[in-house]
Write a protein that holds these residues in place. Structure first.
Motif, PDB file in Angstrom:
ATOM      1  N   GLN A   5       0.831  -1.205   0.000  1.00  0.00           N
ATOM      2  CA  GLN A   5       0.000   0.000   0.000  1.00  0.00           C
ATOM      3  C   GLN A   5       0.866   1.255   0.000  1.00  0.00           C
ATOM      4  O   GLN A   5       0.533   2.227  -0.644  1.00  0.00           O
ATOM      5  N   ARG A   6       1.972   1.231   0.725  1.00  0.00           N
ATOM      6  CA  ARG A   6       2.865   2.377   0.771  1.00  0.00           C
ATOM      7  C   ARG A   6       3.501   2.657  -0.581  1.00  0.00           C
ATOM      8  O   ARG A   6       3.725   3.786  -0.957  1.00  0.00           O
ATOM      9  N   ASP A   7       3.793   1.597  -1.329  1.00  0.00           N
ATOM     10  CA  ASP A   7       4.465   1.729  -2.603  1.00  0.00           C
ATOM     11  C   ASP A   7       3.502   1.971  -3.768  1.00  0.00           C
ATOM     12  O   ASP A   7       3.939   2.221  -4.880  1.00  0.00           O
ATOM     13  N   ALA A   8       2.218   1.864  -3.521  1.00  0.00           N
ATOM     14  CA  ALA A   8       1.240   2.042  -4.595  1.00  0.00           C
ATOM     15  C   ALA A   8       1.261   3.482  -5.105  1.00  0.00           C
ATOM     16  O   ALA A   8       1.465   4.420  -4.343  1.00  0.00           O
ATOM     17  N   GLU A   9       1.063   3.609  -6.409  1.00  0.00           N
ATOM     18  CA  GLU A   9       0.989   4.951  -6.984  1.00  0.00           C
ATOM     19  C   GLU A   9      -0.280   5.636  -6.503  1.00  0.00           C
ATOM     20  O   GLU A   9      -1.320   4.990  -6.351  1.00  0.00           O
ATOM     21  N   PRO A  10      -0.209   6.936  -6.299  1.00  0.00           N
ATOM     22  CA  PRO A  10      -1.415   7.658  -5.873  1.00  0.00           C
ATOM     23  C   PRO A  10      -2.421   7.729  -7.016  1.00  0.00           C
ATOM     24  O   PRO A  10      -2.061   7.624  -8.189  1.00  0.00           O
ATOM     25  N   LEU A  11      -3.664   7.899  -6.667  1.00  0.00           N
ATOM     26  CA  LEU A  11      -4.698   8.059  -7.679  1.00  0.00           C
ATOM     27  C   LEU A  11      -4.638   9.469  -8.254  1.00  0.00           C
ATOM     28  O   LEU A  11      -4.341  10.434  -7.546  1.00  0.00           O
ATOM     29  N   TRP A  12      -4.949   9.578  -9.535  1.00  0.00           N
ATOM     30  CA  TRP A  12      -4.965  10.876 -10.227  1.00  0.00           C
ATOM     31  C   TRP A  12      -5.873  11.858  -9.485  1.00  0.00           C
ATOM     32  O   TRP A  12      -5.524  12.997  -9.249  1.00  0.00           O
ATOM     33  N   ARG A  13      -7.070  11.392  -9.094  1.00  0.00           N
ATOM     34  CA  ARG A  13      -8.024  12.299  -8.445  1.00  0.00           C
ATOM     35  C   ARG A  13      -7.491  12.821  -7.118  1.00  0.00           C
ATOM     36  O   ARG A  13      -7.795  13.940  -6.720  1.00  0.00           O
ATOM     37  N   ASP A  14      -6.691  12.014  -6.407  1.00  0.00           N
ATOM     38  CA  ASP A  14      -6.108  12.476  -5.150  1.00  0.00           C
ATOM     39  C   ASP A  14      -5.092  13.586  -5.392  1.00  0.00           C
ATOM     40  O   ASP A  14      -5.085  14.608  -4.693  1.00  0.00           O
ATOM     41  N   LEU A  15      -4.242  13.395  -6.376  1.00  0.00           N
ATOM     42  CA  LEU A  15      -3.224  14.412  -6.675  1.00  0.00           C
ATOM     43  C   LEU A  15      -3.850  15.696  -7.214  1.00  0.00           C
ATOM     44  O   LEU A  15      -3.444  16.797  -6.838  1.00  0.00           O
ATOM     45  N   VAL A  16      -4.836  15.554  -8.090  1.00  0.00           N
ATOM     46  CA  VAL A  16      -5.525  16.735  -8.617  1.00  0.00           C
ATOM     47  C   VAL A  16      -6.212  17.473  -7.481  1.00  0.00           C
ATOM     48  O   VAL A  16      -6.114  18.702  -7.364  1.00  0.00           O
ATOM     49  N   GLY A  17      -6.901  16.734  -6.635  1.00  0.00           N
ATOM     50  CA  GLY A  17      -7.592  17.360  -5.511  1.00  0.00           C
ATOM     51  C   GLY A  17      -6.650  18.107  -4.589  1.00  0.00           C
ATOM     52  O   GLY A  17      -6.926  19.242  -4.187  1.00  0.00           O
ATOM     53  N   ARG A  18      -5.523  17.478  -4.260  1.00  0.00           N
ATOM     54  CA  ARG A  18      -4.538  18.146  -3.388  1.00  0.00           C
ATOM     55  C   ARG A  18      -4.006  19.423  -4.018  1.00  0.00           C
ATOM     56  O   ARG A  18      -3.854  20.442  -3.361  1.00  0.00           O
ATOM     57  N   ARG A  19      -3.730  19.344  -5.320  1.00  0.00           N
ATOM     58  CA  ARG A  19      -3.183  20.526  -5.998  1.00  0.00           C
ATOM     59  C   ARG A  19      -4.214  21.648  -6.061  1.00  0.00           C
ATOM     60  O   ARG A  19      -3.878  22.813  -5.851  1.00  0.00           O
ATOM     61  N   LEU A  20      -5.468  21.298  -6.329  1.00  0.00           N
ATOM     62  CA  LEU A  20      -6.518  22.325  -6.345  1.00  0.00           C
ATOM     63  C   LEU A  20      -6.670  22.966  -4.968  1.00  0.00           C
ATOM     64  O   LEU A  20      -6.814  24.186  -4.853  1.00  0.00           O
ATOM     65  N   ARG A  21      -6.623  22.146  -3.919  1.00  0.00           N
ATOM     66  CA  ARG A  21      -6.711  22.697  -2.561  1.00  0.00           C
ATOM     67  C   ARG A  21      -5.533  23.615  -2.284  1.00  0.00           C
ATOM     68  O   ARG A  21      -5.693  24.714  -1.736  1.00  0.00           O
ATOM     69  N   ASP A  22      -4.341  23.197  -2.667  1.00  0.00           N
ATOM     70  CA  ASP A  22      -3.152  24.031  -2.451  1.00  0.00           C
ATOM     71  C   ASP A  22      -3.292  25.370  -3.171  1.00  0.00           C
ATOM     72  O   ASP A  22      -2.981  26.422  -2.615  1.00  0.00           O
ATOM     73  N   LEU A  23      -3.749  25.316  -4.420  1.00  0.00           N
ATOM     74  CA  LEU A  23      -3.924  26.557  -5.189  1.00  0.00           C
ATOM     75  C   LEU A  23      -4.943  27.476  -4.532  1.00  0.00           C
ATOM     76  O   LEU A  23      -4.740  28.689  -4.430  1.00  0.00           O
ATOM     77  N   ARG A  24      -6.056  26.911  -4.069  1.00  0.00           N
ATOM     78  CA  ARG A  24      -7.097  27.708  -3.414  1.00  0.00           C
ATOM     79  C   ARG A  24      -6.559  28.340  -2.142  1.00  0.00           C
ATOM     80  O   ARG A  24      -6.755  29.535  -1.892  1.00  0.00           O
ATOM     81  N   ARG A  25      -5.847  27.560  -1.360  1.00  0.00           N
ATOM     82  CA  ARG A  25      -5.299  28.084  -0.103  1.00  0.00           C
ATOM     83  C   ARG A  25      -4.218  29.136  -0.350  1.00  0.00           C
ATOM     84  O   ARG A  25      -4.108  30.098   0.410  1.00  0.00           O
ATOM     85  N   GLU A  26      -3.405  28.939  -1.389  1.00  0.00           N
ATOM     86  CA  GLU A  26      -2.391  29.946  -1.733  1.00  0.00           C
ATOM     87  C   GLU A  26      -3.035  31.290  -2.034  1.00  0.00           C
ATOM     88  O   GLU A  26      -2.455  32.333  -1.781  1.00  0.00           O
ATOM     89  N   ARG A  27      -4.233  31.253  -2.585  1.00  0.00           N
ATOM     90  CA  ARG A  27      -4.973  32.477  -2.890  1.00  0.00           C
ATOM     91  C   ARG A  27      -5.710  33.011  -1.662  1.00  0.00           C
ATOM     92  O   ARG A  27      -6.328  34.074  -1.728  1.00  0.00           O
TER      93      ARG A  27
END
Length: 109
Positions: A5-27
């Motif tokens: 489980q630790r070595d599994a690749e992250p899901l696309w939706r998880d990475l997109v979601g995190r990046r969108l949250r980061d962008l929103r918070r940066e603003r």
């Protein structure tokens, strides 16, 4: 099992979601502010950011527009998060490999 489980690749939706949250918070914006400009509910935006929902390309475009960024910038950022840790290669080759890998991931997305 836990190691797999630790070595599994992250899901696309998880990475997109995190990046969108980061962008929103940066603003410095709330879910309500960004969601309002994107034309979606704050609850749906929260679900996207948490990786619970897999948004359509239209929804991603709406959120990106509300955040003042582009699909290319999002895709490149997510591709960087997905790229494997580079192996030891000469400096010039490393830069070329990294740029090539990011471009390949961005195109694949």
């Amino acid at each position: 099992m836990a190691e797999e489980q630790r070595d599994a690749e992250p899901l696309w939706r998880d990475l997109v979601g995190r990046r969108l949250r980061d962008l929103r918070r940066e603003r410095g914006e709330t879910l309500t502010e960004t969601a309002g400009r994107a034309g979606i509910s704050p609850q749906y935006l929260s679900e996207i950011e948490r990786g619970v929902k897999e948004p359509s390309s239209e929804m991603i475009a709406a959120v990106l527009g509300a955040l003042g960024t582009t699909l290319l910038e999002l895709t490149t950022s997510v591709a960087i998060d997905l790229r494997p840790v580079p192996v030891a290669v000469p400096l010039r080759a490393s830069a070329a490999v990294s740029a090539h890998a990011v471009s390949a991931y961005a195109l694949a997305a």
